[in-house]
Design a protein around this motif. Structure first.
Motif, PDB file in Angstrom:
ATOM      1  N   PHE A   1      -8.095 -10.121 -33.786  1.00  0.00           N
ATOM      2  CA  PHE A   1      -8.499 -11.518 -33.635  1.00  0.00           C
ATOM      3  C   PHE A   1     -10.013 -11.677 -33.564  1.00  0.00           C
ATOM      4  O   PHE A   1     -10.523 -12.773 -33.387  1.00  0.00           O
ATOM      5  CB  PHE A   1      -7.860 -12.126 -32.377  1.00  0.00           C
ATOM      6  N   GLY A   2     -10.753 -10.570 -33.669  1.00  0.00           N
ATOM      7  CA  GLY A   2     -12.211 -10.612 -33.623  1.00  0.00           C
ATOM      8  C   GLY A   2     -12.786 -10.573 -32.224  1.00  0.00           C
ATOM      9  O   GLY A   2     -13.993 -10.679 -32.048  1.00  0.00           O
ATOM     10  N   LYS A   3     -11.952 -10.420 -31.215  1.00  0.00           N
ATOM     11  CA  LYS A   3     -12.413 -10.352 -29.821  1.00  0.00           C
ATOM     12  C   LYS A   3     -12.827  -8.928 -29.490  1.00  0.00           C
ATOM     13  O   LYS A   3     -12.275  -7.958 -30.018  1.00  0.00           O
ATOM     14  CB  LYS A   3     -11.297 -10.788 -28.860  1.00  0.00           C
ATOM     15  N   LEU A   4     -13.793  -8.796 -28.577  1.00  0.00           N
ATOM     16  CA  LEU A   4     -14.239  -7.468 -28.156  1.00  0.00           C
ATOM     17  C   LEU A   4     -13.209  -6.816 -27.240  1.00  0.00           C
ATOM     18  O   LEU A   4     -12.618  -7.473 -26.376  1.00  0.00           O
ATOM     19  CB  LEU A   4     -15.573  -7.558 -27.417  1.00  0.00           C
ATOM     20  N   VAL A   5     -13.005  -5.526 -27.446  1.00  0.00           N
ATOM     21  CA  VAL A   5     -12.111  -4.727 -26.612  1.00  0.00           C
ATOM     22  C   VAL A   5     -12.947  -3.616 -25.993  1.00  0.00           C
ATOM     23  O   VAL A   5     -13.577  -2.824 -26.703  1.00  0.00           O
ATOM     24  CB  VAL A   5     -10.951  -4.119 -27.439  1.00  0.00           C
ATOM     25  N   LEU A   6     -12.965  -3.565 -24.676  1.00  0.00           N
ATOM     26  CA  LEU A   6     -13.700  -2.554 -23.927  1.00  0.00           C
ATOM     27  C   LEU A   6     -12.698  -1.524 -23.423  1.00  0.00           C
ATOM     28  O   LEU A   6     -11.747  -1.874 -22.730  1.00  0.00           O
ATOM     29  CB  LEU A   6     -14.435  -3.189 -22.744  1.00  0.00           C
ATOM     30  N   THR A   7     -12.906  -0.268 -23.802  1.00  0.00           N
ATOM     31  CA  THR A   7     -12.054   0.819 -23.319  1.00  0.00           C
ATOM     32  C   THR A   7     -12.903   1.688 -22.407  1.00  0.00           C
ATOM     33  O   THR A   7     -13.905   2.268 -22.832  1.00  0.00           O
ATOM     34  CB  THR A   7     -11.497   1.652 -24.495  1.00  0.00           C
ATOM     35  N   LEU A   8     -12.508   1.748 -21.139  1.00  0.00           N
ATOM     36  CA  LEU A   8     -13.252   2.506 -20.141  1.00  0.00           C
ATOM     37  C   LEU A   8     -12.948   3.996 -20.253  1.00  0.00           C
ATOM     38  O   LEU A   8     -12.013   4.394 -20.950  1.00  0.00           O
ATOM     39  CB  LEU A   8     -12.908   1.983 -18.744  1.00  0.00           C
ATOM     40  N   ALA A   9     -13.715   4.807 -19.553  1.00  0.00           N
ATOM     41  CA  ALA A   9     -13.571   6.259 -19.608  1.00  0.00           C
ATOM     42  C   ALA A   9     -12.178   6.710 -19.176  1.00  0.00           C
ATOM     43  O   ALA A   9     -11.672   7.718 -19.660  1.00  0.00           O
ATOM     44  CB  ALA A   9     -14.634   6.920 -18.730  1.00  0.00           C
ATOM     45  N   ASP A  10     -11.536   5.956 -18.283  1.00  0.00           N
ATOM     46  CA  ASP A  10     -10.191   6.328 -17.825  1.00  0.00           C
ATOM     47  C   ASP A  10      -9.096   5.917 -18.809  1.00  0.00           C
ATOM     48  O   ASP A  10      -7.916   6.112 -18.555  1.00  0.00           O
ATOM     49  CB  ASP A  10      -9.910   5.750 -16.437  1.00  0.00           C
ATOM     50  N   GLY A  11      -9.492   5.307 -19.957  1.00  0.00           N
ATOM     51  CA  GLY A  11      -8.530   4.928 -20.983  1.00  0.00           C
ATOM     52  C   GLY A  11      -8.014   3.508 -20.863  1.00  0.00           C
ATOM     53  O   GLY A  11      -7.309   3.018 -21.747  1.00  0.00           O
ATOM     54  N   LEU A  12      -8.355   2.806 -19.805  1.00  0.00           N
ATOM     55  CA  LEU A  12      -7.908   1.430 -19.600  1.00  0.00           C
ATOM     56  C   LEU A  12      -8.667   0.496 -20.534  1.00  0.00           C
ATOM     57  O   LEU A  12      -9.896   0.524 -20.596  1.00  0.00           O
ATOM     58  CB  LEU A  12      -8.134   1.026 -18.143  1.00  0.00           C
ATOM     59  N   SER A  13      -7.931  -0.338 -21.292  1.00  0.00           N
ATOM     60  CA  SER A  13      -8.547  -1.273 -22.243  1.00  0.00           C
ATOM     61  C   SER A  13      -8.521  -2.691 -21.706  1.00  0.00           C
ATOM     62  O   SER A  13      -7.567  -3.099 -21.041  1.00  0.00           O
ATOM     63  CB  SER A  13      -7.807  -1.240 -23.580  1.00  0.00           C
ATOM     64  N   HIS A  14      -9.570  -3.437 -22.034  1.00  0.00           N
ATOM     65  CA  HIS A  14      -9.683  -4.838 -21.637  1.00  0.00           C
ATOM     66  C   HIS A  14      -9.988  -5.652 -22.885  1.00  0.00           C
ATOM     67  O   HIS A  14     -11.025  -5.450 -23.518  1.00  0.00           O
ATOM     68  CB  HIS A  14     -10.806  -5.024 -20.611  1.00  0.00           C
ATOM     69  N   ASP A  15      -9.095  -6.574 -23.238  1.00  0.00           N
ATOM     70  CA  ASP A  15      -9.289  -7.443 -24.404  1.00  0.00           C
ATOM     71  C   ASP A  15     -10.113  -8.660 -24.031  1.00  0.00           C
ATOM     72  O   ASP A  15     -10.034  -9.167 -22.909  1.00  0.00           O
ATOM     73  CB  ASP A  15      -7.937  -7.930 -24.945  1.00  0.00           C
ATOM     74  N   GLY A  16     -10.889  -9.147 -24.979  1.00  0.00           N
ATOM     75  CA  GLY A  16     -11.633 -10.396 -24.813  1.00  0.00           C
ATOM     76  C   GLY A  16     -12.813 -10.315 -23.885  1.00  0.00           C
ATOM     77  O   GLY A  16     -13.201 -11.328 -23.294  1.00  0.00           O
ATOM     78  N   VAL A  17     -13.421  -9.139 -23.744  1.00  0.00           N
ATOM     79  CA  VAL A  17     -14.588  -9.027 -22.870  1.00  0.00           C
ATOM     80  C   VAL A  17     -15.774  -9.785 -23.482  1.00  0.00           C
ATOM     81  O   VAL A  17     -15.845  -9.992 -24.694  1.00  0.00           O
ATOM     82  CB  VAL A  17     -14.985  -7.555 -22.599  1.00  0.00           C
ATOM     83  N   VAL A  18     -16.671 -10.190 -22.604  1.00  0.00           N
ATOM     84  CA  VAL A  18     -17.832 -10.975 -23.026  1.00  0.00           C
ATOM     85  C   VAL A  18     -19.089 -10.342 -22.448  1.00  0.00           C
ATOM     86  O   VAL A  18     -19.176 -10.130 -21.239  1.00  0.00           O
ATOM     87  CB  VAL A  18     -17.707 -12.430 -22.517  1.00  0.00           C
ATOM     88  N   PRO A  19     -20.086 -10.033 -23.296  1.00  0.00           N
ATOM     89  CA  PRO A  19     -21.360  -9.547 -22.756  1.00  0.00           C
ATOM     90  C   PRO A  19     -22.172 -10.721 -22.211  1.00  0.00           C
ATOM     91  O   PRO A  19     -22.227 -11.791 -22.828  1.00  0.00           O
ATOM     92  CB  PRO A  19     -22.047  -8.925 -23.973  1.00  0.00           C
ATOM     93  N   VAL A  20     -22.776 -10.525 -21.047  1.00  0.00           N
ATOM     94  CA  VAL A  20     -23.567 -11.575 -20.400  1.00  0.00           C
ATOM     95  C   VAL A  20     -24.878 -10.967 -19.943  1.00  0.00           C
ATOM     96  O   VAL A  20     -24.890  -9.985 -19.194  1.00  0.00           O
ATOM     97  CB  VAL A  20     -22.817 -12.182 -19.191  1.00  0.00           C
ATOM     98  N   ARG A  21     -25.989 -11.543 -20.403  1.00  0.00           N
ATOM     99  CA  ARG A  21     -27.310 -11.069 -19.967  1.00  0.00           C
ATOM    100  C   ARG A  21     -27.526 -11.483 -18.515  1.00  0.00           C
ATOM    101  O   ARG A  21     -27.180 -12.589 -18.117  1.00  0.00           O
ATOM    102  CB  ARG A  21     -28.415 -11.675 -20.815  1.00  0.00           C
ATOM    103  N   ALA A  22     -28.160 -10.607 -17.750  1.00  0.00           N
ATOM    104  CA  ALA A  22     -28.470 -10.921 -16.357  1.00  0.00           C
ATOM    105  C   ALA A  22     -29.494 -12.054 -16.285  1.00  0.00           C
ATOM    106  O   ALA A  22     -29.340 -12.994 -15.507  1.00  0.00           O
ATOM    107  CB  ALA A  22     -28.983  -9.684 -15.641  1.00  0.00           C
ATOM    108  N   PHE A  23     -30.536 -11.980 -17.107  1.00  0.00           N
ATOM    109  CA  PHE A  23     -31.593 -12.989 -17.118  1.00  0.00           C
ATOM    110  C   PHE A  23     -31.935 -13.310 -18.565  1.00  0.00           C
ATOM    111  O   PHE A  23     -32.903 -12.780 -19.115  1.00  0.00           O
ATOM    112  CB  PHE A  23     -32.833 -12.479 -16.363  1.00  0.00           C
ATOM    113  N   PRO A  24     -31.159 -14.174 -19.223  1.00  0.00           N
ATOM    114  CA  PRO A  24     -31.336 -14.402 -20.661  1.00  0.00           C
ATOM    115  C   PRO A  24     -32.671 -15.011 -21.061  1.00  0.00           C
ATOM    116  O   PRO A  24     -33.124 -14.783 -22.176  1.00  0.00           O
ATOM    117  CB  PRO A  24     -30.183 -15.338 -21.017  1.00  0.00           C
TER     118      PRO A  24
END
Length: 171
Positions: free
Chosen positions: A28-51
């Motif tokens: 679907f074009g959404k970001l998927v973050l897979t952590l070192a332990d293998g757990l995946s998270h769909d639809g993650v969003v990058p957010v700048r601390a101070f844009p």
């Protein structure tokens, strides 16, 4: 001799950081973050601390429920494929035209229609009230229009004199 090998190895280490996660896009074009332990998270969003004040600073990878899943101190050290995915997502999320000149305003009372020249071309925005103009750091201003688009004036003093005169009437 062993100490020489160690110092040579230390000098040859690349500056690139190896993230403790992997990043990809789903069907679907959404970001998927897979952590070192293998757990995946769909639809993650990058957010700048101070844009605005530190756009090259840290970026948090946020879950759909607003939890920070990973922290990236700097995008510079990431492998190119991961950095490009994050930068593309940030560019889409952080649409913020920078006002270069105020061409004119419909009235000095609010709401008013402003015609502005931005780094993306000329446009009209509707200012609902003076409270939609926020001072940030120093001479930096953030203007929110009636559609929720944020316009940035990076340095009020860098605007031409007629533009500053218009701003003075609203500040």
């Amino acid at each position: 001799m062993r100490s020489n090998q160690t110092s040579e190895q230390t000098q040859e280490q690349p500056a690139m950081q190896t993230p403790d996660f992997n990043l990809s896009r789903n069907s679907f074009g959404k970001l998927v973050l897979t952590l070192a332990d293998g757990l995946s998270h769909d639809g993650v969003v990058p957010v700048r601390a101070f844009p605005i004040s530190a756009p090259d600073g840290g970026v948090g990878m946020m879950s759909t429920d607003g939890r920070e899943l990973a922290w990236i101190p700097s995008l510079d050290g990431l492998p190119a494929p991961i950095r490009e995915l994050i930068e593309a997502e940030l560019a889409a999320r952080e649409f913020m035209p920078e006002i270069r000149k105020i061409v004119g305003v419909s009235t000095y009372a609010t709401p008013s229609v402003w015609t502005v020249q931005t780094d993306r071309g000329q446009t009209d925005l509707v200012l609902r009230g003076e409270e939609d103009i926020r001072r940030l750091v120093g001479n930096t201003l953030l203007i929110s229009d009636s559609h929720g688009i944020h316009y940035l004036i990076r340095d009020l003093m860098a605007l031409d004199k007629p533009s500053r005169k218009i701003m003075d009437r609203f500040l």
